[in-house]
Design a protein around this motif. Structure first.
Motif, mmCIF file in Angstrom:
data_model
loop_
_atom_site.group_PDB
_atom_site.id
_atom_site.type_symbol
_atom_site.label_atom_id
_atom_site.label_comp_id
_atom_site.label_asym_id
_atom_site.label_seq_id
_atom_site.Cartn_x
_atom_site.Cartn_y
_atom_site.Cartn_z
ATOM 1 N N PRO A 1 -2.567 -8.424 21.476
ATOM 2 C CA PRO A 1 -3.083 -7.165 20.931
ATOM 3 C C PRO A 1 -2.682 -7.009 19.467
ATOM 4 O O PRO A 1 -1.568 -7.348 19.094
ATOM 5 C CB PRO A 1 -2.418 -6.096 21.806
ATOM 6 N N PRO A 2 -3.609 -6.510 18.622
ATOM 7 C CA PRO A 2 -3.294 -6.405 17.194
ATOM 8 C C PRO A 2 -2.319 -5.265 16.922
ATOM 9 O O PRO A 2 -2.165 -4.356 17.724
ATOM 10 C CB PRO A 2 -4.649 -6.103 16.564
ATOM 11 N N ARG A 3 -1.679 -5.337 15.771
ATOM 12 C CA ARG A 3 -0.840 -4.215 15.316
ATOM 13 C C ARG A 3 -1.745 -3.039 14.946
ATOM 14 O O ARG A 3 -2.946 -3.221 14.765
ATOM 15 C CB ARG A 3 -0.005 -4.656 14.122
ATOM 16 N N PRO A 4 -1.179 -1.842 14.806
ATOM 17 C CA PRO A 4 -2.023 -0.658 14.579
ATOM 18 C C PRO A 4 -2.871 -0.743 13.306
ATOM 19 O O PRO A 4 -3.915 -0.093 13.218
ATOM 20 C CB PRO A 4 -1.011 0.485 14.473
ATOM 21 N N PHE A 5 -2.442 -1.493 12.312
ATOM 22 C CA PHE A 5 -3.288 -1.686 11.134
ATOM 23 C C PHE A 5 -3.057 -3.083 10.582
ATOM 24 O O PHE A 5 -1.990 -3.678 10.800
ATOM 25 C CB PHE A 5 -3.032 -0.628 10.048
ATOM 26 N N THR A 6 -4.062 -3.623 9.872
ATOM 27 C CA THR A 6 -3.918 -4.962 9.289
ATOM 28 C C THR A 6 -4.385 -4.934 7.841
ATOM 29 O O THR A 6 -5.252 -4.140 7.459
ATOM 30 C CB THR A 6 -4.754 -6.008 10.054
ATOM 31 N N LEU A 7 -3.803 -5.809 7.060
ATOM 32 C CA LEU A 7 -4.094 -5.848 5.628
ATOM 33 C C LEU A 7 -5.266 -6.775 5.329
ATOM 34 O O LEU A 7 -5.336 -7.884 5.849
ATOM 35 C CB LEU A 7 -2.862 -6.372 4.876
ATOM 36 N N GLU A 8 -6.165 -6.286 4.467
ATOM 37 C CA GLU A 8 -7.151 -7.200 3.900
ATOM 38 C C GLU A 8 -6.614 -7.728 2.571
ATOM 39 O O GLU A 8 -6.514 -8.927 2.366
ATOM 40 C CB GLU A 8 -8.492 -6.488 3.708
ATOM 41 N N SER A 9 -6.217 -6.800 1.697
ATOM 42 C CA SER A 9 -5.637 -7.217 0.414
ATOM 43 C C SER A 9 -4.952 -6.037 -0.267
ATOM 44 O O SER A 9 -5.195 -4.889 0.076
ATOM 45 C CB SER A 9 -6.733 -7.754 -0.523
ATOM 46 N N TYR A 10 -4.064 -6.353 -1.168
ATOM 47 C CA TYR A 10 -3.548 -5.324 -2.085
ATOM 48 C C TYR A 10 -3.490 -5.890 -3.484
ATOM 49 O O TYR A 10 -3.496 -7.118 -3.671
ATOM 50 C CB TYR A 10 -2.173 -4.774 -1.640
ATOM 51 N N ARG A 11 -3.444 -5.005 -4.470
ATOM 52 C CA ARG A 11 -3.274 -5.411 -5.864
ATOM 53 C C ARG A 11 -2.386 -4.372 -6.539
ATOM 54 O O ARG A 11 -2.611 -3.172 -6.403
ATOM 55 C CB ARG A 11 -4.619 -5.495 -6.584
ATOM 56 N N VAL A 12 -1.352 -4.845 -7.224
ATOM 57 C CA VAL A 12 -0.451 -3.935 -7.938
ATOM 58 C C VAL A 12 -0.485 -4.301 -9.412
ATOM 59 O O VAL A 12 -0.415 -5.489 -9.751
ATOM 60 C CB VAL A 12 1.002 -4.054 -7.430
ATOM 61 N N ILE A 13 -0.607 -3.310 -10.273
ATOM 62 C CA ILE A 13 -0.609 -3.559 -11.725
ATOM 63 C C ILE A 13 0.518 -2.748 -12.363
ATOM 64 O O ILE A 13 0.625 -1.545 -12.125
ATOM 65 C CB ILE A 13 -1.951 -3.124 -12.355
ATOM 66 N N VAL A 14 1.358 -3.423 -13.113
ATOM 67 C CA VAL A 14 2.387 -2.731 -13.896
ATOM 68 C C VAL A 14 2.089 -2.990 -15.360
ATOM 69 O O VAL A 14 1.873 -4.139 -15.761
ATOM 70 C CB VAL A 14 3.802 -3.243 -13.563
ATOM 71 N N GLU A 15 2.036 -1.915 -16.147
ATOM 72 C CA GLU A 15 1.743 -2.077 -17.571
ATOM 73 C C GLU A 15 2.760 -1.351 -18.428
ATOM 74 O O GLU A 15 3.231 -0.273 -18.068
ATOM 75 C CB GLU A 15 0.347 -1.514 -17.889
ATOM 76 N N ASN A 16 3.079 -1.955 -19.551
ATOM 77 C CA ASN A 16 3.851 -1.273 -20.575
ATOM 78 C C ASN A 16 3.001 -1.313 -21.834
ATOM 79 O O ASN A 16 2.749 -2.379 -22.388
ATOM 80 C CB ASN A 16 5.190 -1.994 -20.798
ATOM 81 N N THR A 17 2.530 -0.142 -22.244
ATOM 82 C CA THR A 17 1.688 -0.065 -23.434
ATOM 83 C C THR A 17 2.374 0.838 -24.441
ATOM 84 O O THR A 17 2.508 2.037 -24.192
ATOM 85 C CB THR A 17 0.304 0.501 -23.071
#
Lengths: 567, 567
Positions: free
Chosen positions: B428-444
């Motif tokens: 049985p699957p877990r309650p949710f599953t990941l398709e993808s994530y993306r994190v962006i950190v910027e210093n401007t």
């Protein structure tokens, strides 16, 4: 560049002394450290082999007599540690390295027991053997006979001694055993001693003893046994330090401790409190001359290596161990500190807290600068600015205790700013400045990737680079390095050897402040040189960036001199 | 089943008893708590009046005999606390409330000294007076004569006793004073006793004593003085608990302690260790019947009120005080726990913990599962899979010893996989599953920002969310939470309370590994519950993601049961 592969942390150490040193008491009193074996049983501690070498080096600098490094043959990591130590990766000037192990198994021969062989193979000159000395443990846990247990002890000690090893016997659960049967523990001890063991260590393995009980039993055993007695205490009654001291008062001349009291359950007797008490309260100079003022530094460095926040209220070495809050006392303390302190804190390398904020700040900054090779004599203006900057930064979470290079950059920056102000000119810029960076971390269908882009100005050039990495910091480091290395190719020689992250006083989990320490190394004129830099920010990537920038600026030529690279 | 009973602070108190209760020893032995006065001297503790009332209530629940609430007249907050307590805000069932203060000033009358009047005005039935008993302190700090100091003590005690108060005298720096002059301290004591004081408390104010010295002096004072003796120890030698116990063995029948050893510098004698030792090692029932199992709960609740993380390794009450890591021991512990514990942990409200580490075998896994409420008896197939999984994961850098929740998920996943295999169906699957994530950190230009986008599948829905944060992990946590909370709104109640990062040195030639521990908390049916999860990856963001996912999955309904949330 790779993150942390070969050597781990080496906090700035005094120059290694070629000749061997020992405490004024010589072999008559043993300070035996078991941080790497029993201390590693503490929940949360996992030492790598490189960590173990760094821990042993620090303990040796402090001047303990014996360092128990682990259990070769039982733990692969420990076997590797002894092999690398024997191969020359660990050069001890004071301590002897000790391997820990068990007696031969019941019904076997000592010379055919693979774990006993592993002790010999470890190359350690000294062996601590653990033995059951409580009848119930022999019968219920070991499940052998009382006489076979005696033979196991005797046989194993004899084999090791015949092979030229010095042997100490750790009698597990000695005190409980003694309460149930006054004789059996002594028979175990005598089996070891008659086979050539040097010290019989009475262990309060479950830590249930109080000092008066320890004192009485040690005294009786000393009188009845006529052999050299050591002590090993756990802290389950909160009395491990006192129990150790009580045993010494009753005649024990070998104390087994761990740095900062690390150990299973409530922990072990804290090395620093025990040594502090023996030295300053009982007049037993158990460490080499000049070693006591290293206690606080070594304690904190060992906490870093264990990745455990130092206990601020630890006896002798805690940062608050000599801090006074009571307004009642403050004025009297200023006039007459020894009315309120049990000891001059500098004796153990500590400081009285009240004085740090009021007057000692300037003095410590000057001293520290001198240690780093920057002479601040006659620069009272700059010293004031530096003290203020340090206070502001420390209040925001910076810590320069382990980041000498960042502290030196701060001094250099403040000196440059002071000079520029005096001359009425602009402050000279650092060798490169940031316009912007961007880091992207993605997980797509289980594949994780990191990419960083940096835009920097090096002299009058604007450089844009992009790099991938195995994580955001690695990518950022690669991008920055390749941007700046166009102008400063020597930076390609800089290796990042360690990277540590500490989350400070998390009020709300990920909202907290992050402190990053980066250790870097380069092959200098006089061998490898290592330096550590610090960054602090709510964002771990930004904190890492700050530490990475300091790490590179530190080795680049600057108007205020370059400490590392040949010019 | 609950999460690790030891890590959660449960404010749920036993019902208040209407009738007064006391310890079996009655007035013959005093447990005197000074957390609210001397304990509050610890760096970082600031109690509000409401905090003080809550602290006193908890201490009363534990059943201490006396609670020193503060210094009315000297500290406005303390004056208010006594006023509100007297007005009925504090209903004590066991303890008596004590006010602390100084003797009259030199050259004044006791009944005209405003601070002495404030003691009477506080309404406290019992007063602790502090007095100088060391000649040097009288002359150099108090700057009066030895005879005037005696008069100050006598006059003040008499006035308070005449007004119906019970008086204890705290002799400051008694032991140093006694070492310099064996008689003056006794004269101070006798001045108080002849004026009506009940107990003379010998204070090791600067904390420099060791147990044998305390034992000898207390014994001598008892023999020479013929009055009731109490003890007050600071922890500057790491011996405060042992010193307190030694004083009791020498005849002291009144012990002054603070909860968790809070106090100035290295702190005071820890109430819980002292009471644990007196009760379980010295057979002195110093608390009311049934009180001892409240120790752990009260200790942790008091840590919360002081806003100090509980010391996990504290004797008796630390969450690790009965944790066993060595695989060697675990199999023996399974058979015979009292071979390895100095005490049945439930006696003090604690629990035995088995740490799951690379040394773990089947016995540890079964014991640990049982502790977590999962019965693996008869599931030898699953146990084998779990042991293998733990070993593989620990070899890759995972560590379950501080991450019970991730370990429980591993057990649940392996059980589900075993069951599915046996039934020939899909896991049985877990309650949710990941398709993808993306994190962006910027210093401007110096402005740092973080943004995360996650794409997850919850049931048959695909959800995309984006969130900002003060760092990459915070942004990721927010995005994940808001994606999954559409379906499981209870996740909005989960709080992230701690986040730890550890960089593990890799093997030669590979890059380092990052281990992240996340502690989360939720308000459960029986108070706040806390659990810890772990993630490991070369990329810190991915390691954090894994720990964050486990933290949420742990509280969600699943085919294998839900440990925390009410259904």
């Amino acid at each position: 560049m790779t993150v942390s592969t070969t050597s781990a942390v080496s906090p700035v150490a005094p120059p290694r002394v070629a000749t061997r040193r020992s405490s004024p008491l010589g072999d008559a009193f043993h300070v035996f450290d078991t941080t790497l074996r029993d201390g590693a049983q503490r929940e949360g501690i996992t030492y790598s082999v490189a960590d173990k070498i760094a821990v042993a080096t620090l303990l040796d600098e402090l001047g303990v007599g014996f360092i128990e490094g682990g259990w070769p043959g039982a733990m692969p990591k420990d076997t590797e540690f002894f092999a690398r130590a024997a191969a020359g990766e660990l050069a001890l000037t004071t301590a002897k390295l000790v391997a820990f192990g068990a007696t031969r198994k019941a019904g076997t021969r000592a010379d055919q027991d693979p774990q006993v062989r592993a002790l010999l193979d470890s190359g350690a000159e000294v062996i601590t053997l653990v033995a059951k000395s409580d009848v119930r443990h022999v019968e219920r846990a070991l499940r052998t006979t009382l006489s076979e247990n005696l033979a196991m002890v005797g046989d194993t000690v004899r084999l090791l001694v015949d092979h030229g090893r010095r042997v100490f016997l750790d009698c597990e659960h000695f005190f409980d055993g003694y309460a149930a049967d006054r004789d059996y523990g002594l028979r175990v001890a005598e089996a070891a001693v008659s086979a050539g063991a040097d010290v019989v260590v009475l262990c309060d393995t479950n830590g249930g003893m109080l000092p008066m009980g320890i004192e009485r039993v040690v005294r009786e055993v000393r009188e009845r046994g006529g052999f050299r007695v050591g002590i090993h205490c756990q802290d389950d009654t909160g009395c491990a330090v006192a129990n150790t001291v009580a045993a010494v008062q009753a005649g024990a001349t070998h104390v087994q401790c761990t740095a900062n009291g690390y150990g299973e359950r409530a922990g072990n007797a804290d090395l620093f409190a025990v040594v502090g008490n023996l030295t300053t309260k009982m007049n037993l100079p158990v460490l080499p001359e000049g070693a006591l003022p290293e206690m606080m530094r070594v304690s904190h460095a060992l906490a870093e290596l264990a990745n455990i926040a130092p206990n601020t209220h630890q006896a002798y070495v805690g940062s608050s161990a000599f801090s006074h809050k009571a307004g009642l006392h403050a004025s009297a303390i200023k006039v007459d500190p020894d009315l309120y302190n049990h000891l001059d804190p500098t004796v153990v390398g500590n400081d009285m807290h009240i004085l740090i904020t009021e007057m000692a700040g300037r003095a410590s900054v000057e001293l520290k600068a001198k240690e780093l090779g920057v002479d601040l004599a006659g620069r009272t203006d700059a010293v004031g600015r530096i003290v203020d900057a340090v206070k502001d930064r420390e209040a925001a979470g910076w810590s320069y205790e382990a980041a000498d290079a960042s502290f030196e950059l701060l001094i250099r920056d403040e000196l440059a700013a002071t000079d520029a102000a005096a001359a009425g000119v602009e402050v000279p810029p650092r060798p490169f400045t940031l316009e912007s960076y961007r880091v992207i971390v993605e997980n797509t269908g289980g594949t994780v990737s990191s990419e960083a882009t940096v835009k920097v100005h090096v002299g009058d050039r604007r450089i844009i680079t992009t790099a991938e990495g195995n994580g955001p910091v690695n990518a950022l480091d690669s991008a920055l390095r390749s941007a700046v290395a166009e102008r400063y190719p020597e930076l390609n020689e800089v290796e990042l050897v360690d990277y540590k992250v500490r989350i400070l006083a998390g009020h709300a989990g990920t909202d907290s402040i992050t402190r990053v320490l980066v250790s870097s190394s380069i092959q200098g004129l006089r061998g490898p040189q290592e330096w550590t830099t610090v960054g602090v920010h709510a964002n771990v990537v930004e904190a890492s960036w700050q530490a990475l920038v300091d790490a590179l600026v530190y080795v680049l030529p600057s108007s205020t001199g370059n400490p590392v690279l040949p010019t």
